[in-house]
Design a protein around this motif. Structure first.
Motif, PDB file in Angstrom:
ATOM      1  N   SER A 375       0.840  -1.206   0.000  1.00 40.69           N
ATOM      2  CA  SER A 375       0.000   0.000   0.000  1.00 40.69           C
ATOM      3  C   SER A 375       0.871   1.250   0.000  1.00 40.69           C
ATOM      4  N   PRO A 376       1.495   1.566  -1.116  1.00 41.39           N
ATOM      5  CA  PRO A 376       2.342   2.759  -1.176  1.00 41.39           C
ATOM      6  C   PRO A 376       1.516   4.032  -1.205  1.00 41.39           C
ATOM      7  N   THR A 377       2.164   5.143  -0.888  1.00 38.62           N
ATOM      8  CA  THR A 377       1.536   6.449  -1.052  1.00 38.62           C
ATOM      9  C   THR A 377       1.589   6.831  -2.532  1.00 38.62           C
ATOM     10  N   SER A 378       1.114   8.043  -2.824  1.00 42.45           N
ATOM     11  CA  SER A 378       1.178   8.524  -4.208  1.00 42.45           C
ATOM     12  C   SER A 378       2.606   8.862  -4.626  1.00 42.45           C
ATOM     13  N   CYS A 379       3.532   8.917  -3.680  1.00 40.90           N
ATOM     14  CA  CYS A 379       4.952   9.095  -4.010  1.00 40.90           C
ATOM     15  C   CYS A 379       5.537   7.716  -4.307  1.00 40.90           C
TER      16      CYS A 379
END
Length: 444
Positions: A375-379
């Protein structure tokens, strides 16, 4: 009992007050009446459009404070010509910390919700009716008599609100409600002189009274200013007096009026404004022990602003790599962190999960935050140079939402790229140092 308005002299200026209207196209027809029945409670979530009856507990992280409170109901309601023809604006001063808002000073100026009382003669939606409707307006810099330069802050059109059990008018049956409106986004609303307005959008159901279909079908509950037994034109600690500016049509100031009677000082509209409590944003770092060579830094996280994350490499890669930022809610094993042998099943690729190899006994294997590698961030996949000391950044816009205020988080980056041979060599993934922060309403 329906009571017509009376002439008024305010601050030496004569206020033109006209008789009850017979046509919504020419004049207004404002009247008021007593109402002494209990009010029902409602909650409207603007984010979902959901209306709940009765008090409702909301899952919100940030705390709120009442920065303006004019909900000392006077037992009267007032109405004007409907069909979008007339607008009332009530001048006040927000953020005085006096009277009904006395308490610790709050400077966030981020409006999170409003509470007000209204009445409607429109058939309620639950009985296949249209329900009540009105438009609400909020201004900075507004003063009584209007005309001065103001800043428009927000405008809301509320429709389909609970109303009456049958189609009626101001002269028949109607229901009255206290409603809390929770905003999806926090709104900047500066302290000082303000105005809040009500446009009468709908019309009552035609009855024998000729004004029944001229006057609005939904209207505000009136509030006392200094007190319900105060003299006419006294000012309270929130800069309010019992006078309203009337715009009919809505673009033209027609009069400043009071219903002024011996019954008390109540020519003011019900309204309370809640703001999120001040929360100063903060960020700290944790490197692990021994420290992870690649360093993650961020700016302070404030709602409504850009939050920048940057990675600076502490190792040399064989070629240009990339990094992905992950966020969690709980630091792990501080200050040392948890030693990993690989970054499990991360990231996902079209061909399936890939195991990240940290090499054997190499730096950059300290897990410091309970991140979910899937679940990565938008970065995500931010390019970064191969040379040691290379850096790159990514920006995330933090929305103005109360759920984010006071939210504690941690973050760590996964830096991808094969490390050159040597004492620190081997493997194609390294974890950065971590940051721990609290999202706030303001910078230190």
């Amino acid at each position: 009992m329906m009571v017509p308005k009376t002439p008024l002299m305010l601050a030496g200026a004569a206020l033109a007050l006209f008789g009850a209207a017979t046509s919504a196209q020419s004049q207004s027809g404002k009247v008021f009446a007593r109402y002494n029945k209990p009010l029902k409670s409602l909650t409207l979530d603007l984010g979902t459009g959901t209306i709940s009856r009765g008090p409702k507990v909301t899952n919100r992280k940030g705390n709120t404070v009442t920065d303006f409170d004019n909900n000392d109901l006077g037992g009267f309601v007032g109405v004007d010509t409907g069909d979008g023809f007339c607008l009332w604006i009530d001048p006040a001063i927000k953020g005085t910390n006096l009277g009904r808002t006395a308490g610790p000073e709050n400077n966030s100026d981020l409006m999170s919700s409003i509470i007000f009382a209204y009445c409607s003669s429109k058939l309620t939606p639950g009985s296949s009716g249209p329900g009540g409707s009105m438009a609400l307006h909020f201004y900075e810099g507004y003063t009584v008599f209007g005309g001065a330069p103001t800043t428009s802050v927000a405008h809301f059109t509320l429709t389909g609100l609970p109303g009456n059990s049958a189609s009626s008018s101001f002269f028949g049956g109607f229901g009255c409600f206290f409603i809390r409106v929770n905003f999806n986004e926090l709104l900047c609303f500066a302290d000082g002189p303000i105005g809040y307005g009500w446009t009468f959008l709908d019309k009552g159901y035609p009855t024998a009274n000729p004004l029944s279909s001229v006057l609005a079908g939904t209207w505000p509950f009136l509030s006392c200013t200094v007190s319900c037994s105060a003299s006419i034109l006294e000012y309270d600690l929130q800069g309010m007096t019992d006078a309203l500016d009337e715009y009919c049509p809505t673009t033209s100031l027609k009069a400043t009026f009071t219903f002024g009677t011996t019954s008390g000082s109540f020519t003011s509209m019900s309204m309370a404004i809640e703001e999120v409590v001040d929360q100063t944003a903060s960020v700290t770092t944790c490197a692990g022990s021994p420290p992870n060579p690649d360093v993650l830094t961020t700016t302070l996280p404030v709602v409504g602003s850009n939050w920048t994350a940057s990675v600076k490499t502490g190792l040399t890669r064989t070629k240009t790599g990339s990094w992905t930022l992950f966020a969690g809610t709980l630091p792990l094993g501080k200050p040392a962190g948890i030693l990993l042998t690989q970054f499990p099943k991360c990231p996902n690729t079209p061909s399936g999960a890939v195991v990240g190899n940290f090499g054997t006994s190499k730096g950059g294997r300290r897990l410091l935050c309970n991140i979910d590698c899937l679940s990565p961030t938008s970065c995500a996949n931010i390019p970064i140079g191969a040379a040691k000391g290379s850096s790159s950044s990514c920006v995330i816009a933090l929305p103005k939402r109360i759920a984010l205020v006071c939210f504690s988080f941690c973050a760590q980056a996964d830096v991808f790229g094969t490390v050159t041979a040597g004492a620190s060599g081997g493997g194609n993934h390294r974890l950065s140092t971590s940051v721990n922060g609290v999202i706030g309403t303001n910078f230190p």
